[in-house]
Design a protein around this motif. Sequence first.
Motif, short mmCIF file in Angstrom:
data_model
loop_
_atom_site.label_atom_id
_atom_site.label_comp_id
_atom_site.label_asym_id
_atom_site.label_seq_id
_atom_site.Cartn_x
_atom_site.Cartn_y
_atom_site.Cartn_z
N ARG A 149 0.85 -1.19 0.00
CA ARG A 149 0.00 0.00 0.00
C ARG A 149 0.88 1.23 0.00
NH1 ARG A 149 -5.08 1.78 0.35
NH2 ARG A 149 -5.77 -0.34 0.10
N LEU A 150 0.38 2.28 -0.61
CA LEU A 150 1.00 3.60 -0.50
C LEU A 150 0.09 4.46 0.36
CD1 LEU A 150 2.80 6.07 -1.36
CD2 LEU A 150 1.26 6.31 -3.33
N VAL A 151 0.65 5.04 1.41
CA VAL A 151 -0.08 6.05 2.18
C VAL A 151 0.60 7.38 1.88
CG1 VAL A 151 -0.83 6.84 4.45
CG2 VAL A 151 -0.59 4.38 4.00
N LEU A 152 -0.14 8.31 1.36
CA LEU A 152 0.47 9.59 1.04
C LEU A 152 -0.23 10.72 1.78
CD1 LEU A 152 -1.17 11.61 -1.19
CD2 LEU A 152 -0.65 9.68 -2.68
N MET A 153 0.59 11.71 2.15
CA MET A 153 0.07 12.91 2.79
C MET A 153 0.01 13.99 1.72
SD MET A 153 0.47 15.99 4.21
CE MET A 153 -1.21 16.53 4.51
N GLY A 154 -1.17 14.46 1.45
CA GLY A 154 -1.30 15.53 0.46
C GLY A 154 -2.71 15.59 -0.07
N GLY A 155 -3.02 16.72 -0.67
CA GLY A 155 -4.34 16.88 -1.28
C GLY A 155 -5.43 17.06 -0.24
N ALA A 156 -6.64 17.05 -0.74
CA ALA A 156 -7.84 17.17 0.08
C ALA A 156 -8.99 16.83 -0.84
CB ALA A 156 -7.99 18.59 0.62
N THR A 183 -3.83 5.10 -0.03
CA THR A 183 -4.62 5.79 0.99
C THR A 183 -4.13 7.23 1.05
OG1 THR A 183 -4.91 3.78 2.30
CG2 THR A 183 -5.26 5.88 3.43
N VAL A 184 -5.07 8.15 0.99
CA VAL A 184 -4.73 9.58 0.98
C VAL A 184 -5.07 10.21 2.32
CG1 VAL A 184 -5.15 11.82 -0.11
CG2 VAL A 184 -5.16 9.74 -1.50
N VAL A 185 -4.05 10.76 2.97
CA VAL A 185 -4.27 11.56 4.18
C VAL A 185 -4.16 13.01 3.75
CG1 VAL A 185 -3.37 12.10 6.48
CG2 VAL A 185 -3.26 9.74 5.63
N GLY A 186 -5.29 13.65 3.59
CA GLY A 186 -5.29 15.02 3.07
C GLY A 186 -5.15 16.04 4.20
N TRP A 187 -4.82 17.28 3.80
CA TRP A 187 -4.62 18.30 4.84
C TRP A 187 -5.92 18.63 5.55
CZ3 TRP A 187 -7.55 22.48 3.78
CH2 TRP A 187 -7.79 22.83 2.44
N ASP A 188 -7.06 18.42 4.88
CA ASP A 188 -8.32 18.74 5.56
C ASP A 188 -8.55 17.84 6.77
OD1 ASP A 188 -8.57 16.60 3.77
OD2 ASP A 188 -10.58 17.16 3.09
N VAL A 189 -8.18 16.55 6.65
CA VAL A 189 -8.39 15.65 7.79
C VAL A 189 -7.33 15.88 8.88
CG1 VAL A 189 -7.17 13.57 6.97
CG2 VAL A 189 -9.17 13.32 8.41
N TYR A 242 0.68 16.80 10.17
CA TYR A 242 0.42 16.25 8.82
C TYR A 242 1.11 14.90 8.61
CZ TYR A 242 -0.58 21.21 7.72
OH TYR A 242 -1.06 22.48 7.71
N ASP A 243 2.44 14.92 8.65
CA ASP A 243 3.20 13.73 8.28
C ASP A 243 3.07 12.59 9.29
OD1 ASP A 243 3.81 15.33 6.16
OD2 ASP A 243 5.94 15.50 6.57
N PRO A 244 3.08 12.90 10.60
CA PRO A 244 2.87 11.79 11.55
C PRO A 244 1.54 11.06 11.33
CG PRO A 244 3.77 13.68 12.70
CD PRO A 244 3.45 14.14 11.30
N LEU A 245 0.49 11.78 10.89
CA LEU A 245 -0.78 11.09 10.69
C LEU A 245 -0.67 10.05 9.57
CD1 LEU A 245 -3.71 10.67 11.55
CD2 LEU A 245 -4.39 12.49 9.98
N ALA A 246 0.11 10.34 8.55
CA ALA A 246 0.29 9.35 7.47
C ALA A 246 0.99 8.10 7.98
CB ALA A 246 1.07 9.97 6.31
N VAL A 247 2.02 8.29 8.81
CA VAL A 247 2.71 7.13 9.40
C VAL A 247 1.75 6.37 10.32
CG1 VAL A 247 4.58 6.46 10.96
CG2 VAL A 247 5.00 8.16 9.19
N SER A 290 -8.31 5.39 -1.43
CA SER A 290 -9.15 5.55 -0.24
C SER A 290 -8.77 6.87 0.40
CB SER A 290 -8.89 4.42 0.76
OG SER A 290 -9.20 3.18 0.19
N LEU A 291 -9.73 7.75 0.50
CA LEU A 291 -9.46 9.08 1.04
C LEU A 291 -9.93 9.14 2.50
CD1 LEU A 291 -8.63 12.03 0.10
CD2 LEU A 291 -11.08 12.43 -0.15
N CYS A 292 -9.04 9.56 3.37
CA CYS A 292 -9.42 9.68 4.79
C CYS A 292 -10.39 10.85 4.95
CB CYS A 292 -8.19 9.92 5.66
SG CYS A 292 -7.01 8.57 5.60
N THR A 293 -11.48 10.59 5.64
CA THR A 293 -12.48 11.64 5.82
C THR A 293 -12.60 12.07 7.28
OG1 THR A 293 -14.19 9.95 5.98
CG2 THR A 293 -13.86 10.98 3.82
N GLU A 294 -12.37 11.14 8.21
CA GLU A 294 -12.44 11.46 9.64
C GLU A 294 -11.27 10.78 10.34
OE1 GLU A 294 -14.50 13.50 11.10
OE2 GLU A 294 -15.75 13.82 9.32
N VAL A 295 -10.86 11.34 11.48
CA VAL A 295 -9.78 10.75 12.26
C VAL A 295 -10.20 10.68 13.72
CG1 VAL A 295 -8.65 13.02 12.41
CG2 VAL A 295 -7.34 10.96 12.94
#
Length: 310
Positions: A149-156, A183-189, A242-247, A290-295
Amino acid sequence: MDVTNMILDVDTGIDDALAIIWALKSERIRLEGITTVYGNVDVVQGTKNTLALLELAGASPDVPVAMGAAEPLLGNWKGPVPWIHGHNGIGEYVLPEPKRQPADEFAPDFIVRKVNERPGELTLVFVGRMTNLAIALAKDPSIASKVKRLVLMGGALNGIDKANIGDDPEAAHRVFESGMPITVVGWDVTMKALLDVAEVKRLAAAADADNARLLDFVDAITSFYAQAYHRHHKLSGKIPLYDPLAVAVAEDASLVTTKDYYITVETKGELSRGATLVDLRRPPSATNASLCTEVDSERFLRRFLALLSR
Ligand code: CA
């Protein structure tokens, strides 16, 4: 307990440094290597910061650091962001010159080699520009089906990100079109899980001797970040991680709620270059991310503070 075998791509960077510390301290992550890219600072400085941090954290010397791209695929890098990360990328904190050297391998080659050595086993976490991964995919498109899997931090969700996506939208576009599970961890989340930096100060004051130098560093860089976020984003004493949430999502997907979409990256528009757009013309079954919507922000922040105090 599942262990995530991870390659982490960074542009170290204050929140990158926190992400690296998370990956080093977590018993649920085995860090197979770190790759570096331009972004918050130039790639040479980011690599130096990464090596110096590994030494400060007492990381095993068998975590290789491979230096990668110095600019976006089309060139034209707009330069570092000292007003957020400081001129040296780590809030002007001075770490000793690292004794470690970067690996003798270009980051995209390192990624291609590692993924081919262990097909289906490695999770990539990209918390900088996607340039290294786009180059790796150009060298060997077959890695797309071999990455776990790729988990990336970016976008929204339908938002514009001027950093990790917007600084090299061509690279991000290639990654989203690659077929790799993403999996996308966007700045909005990430803005839904803000850390109170007073908590870090409290931990630093109570740190035992083994951890005191590292927590002094974390206290200093998070304080610097909080001042920057106060000046530029009107936050008061709180910072996004931002980045710790992706990890974190790479080690424990249950921290977030996700929704699957077909995400495309705008590479042309004058105003919308770098936007991550959901393509609603595609059938609901045709998704690429898969876009993260809530944390679960409470659990995420508690875990972060617990790891720091180890
Ligand atoms: Ca970053």
